[in-house]
Scaffold this active site. Structure first.
Site, mmCIF file in Angstrom:
data_model
loop_
_atom_site.group_PDB
_atom_site.id
_atom_site.type_symbol
_atom_site.label_atom_id
_atom_site.label_comp_id
_atom_site.label_asym_id
_atom_site.label_seq_id
_atom_site.Cartn_x
_atom_site.Cartn_y
_atom_site.Cartn_z
ATOM 1 N N HIS A 122 48.037 42.624 45.265
ATOM 2 C CA HIS A 122 48.543 41.187 45.540
ATOM 3 C C HIS A 122 49.069 41.418 44.853
ATOM 4 C CE1 HIS A 122 44.373 40.668 43.857
ATOM 5 N NE2 HIS A 122 45.003 40.117 43.209
ATOM 6 N N HIS A 166 48.647 39.111 41.944
ATOM 7 C CA HIS A 166 48.463 37.915 40.649
ATOM 8 C C HIS A 166 49.206 38.905 39.114
ATOM 9 C CE1 HIS A 166 45.520 35.838 42.939
ATOM 10 N NE2 HIS A 166 47.105 34.845 43.365
ATOM 11 N N ASP A 193 46.841 39.715 36.636
ATOM 12 C CA ASP A 193 46.586 40.975 36.359
ATOM 13 C C ASP A 193 45.761 42.563 37.239
ATOM 14 O OD1 ASP A 193 44.913 39.169 38.463
ATOM 15 O OD2 ASP A 193 43.200 40.177 37.989
ATOM 16 N N HIS A 194 46.698 42.275 38.768
ATOM 17 C CA HIS A 194 46.817 43.494 39.139
ATOM 18 C C HIS A 194 48.830 44.302 38.935
ATOM 19 C CE1 HIS A 194 43.464 43.109 42.065
ATOM 20 N NE2 HIS A 194 43.232 41.511 40.885
#
Length: 123
Positions: A60, A62, A64-65
């Site tokens: 996804h 976000h 942090d990814h």
């Protein structure tokens, strides 16, 4: 198949865990799953040659990814890290727009140079 966990944490800073990142190698194929901040540095520490990556799978979009996606694409523009094989970005609906926004923000610094960049939306 070889799986290396490069990060299993979240965006919250933690001295023991990094943001999400996984390297999956099967034969000569290397895929990075998620690229949280610090994933590239941890890949180097664990001997994962990210210059040889064939694909990046973003679960996804976000931060942090996706935090190390721009540094990865920028690194591929370095003559010492030049690549000639295609790189495929796999991800959810919205990935093409997400990448267009990165191009709008960073311009040529994230554009493929000397290799083909493909974007594939997974259903």
């Amino acid at each position: 198949m070889e799986i290396t966990i490069l990060g299993s944490g979240t965006a919250v800073p933690d001295k023991e865990r990094g943001s999400p990142g996984i390297a999956v190698r099967s034969g000569d194929t290397l895929v990075l799953m998620d690229l949280g901040a610090g994933t590239l540095q941890r890949a180097a520490r664990f001997g994962v040659d990210v210059n040889r990556v064939d694909g990046v799978l973003l679960s996804h979009l976000h931060p942090d990814h996706t935090g190390d996606l721009v540094p990865l694409l920028f690194a591929f523009r370095n003559p010492e890290w030049s690549r000639d094989g295609a790189l495929t970005l796999f991800g959810p609906a919205g990935l093409p727009e997400f990448f267009r926004n990165l191009e709008a923000a960073y311009g040529r610094w994230v554009a493929a140079k000397g290799y083909r960049l493909e974007i594939e939306v997974l259903q």
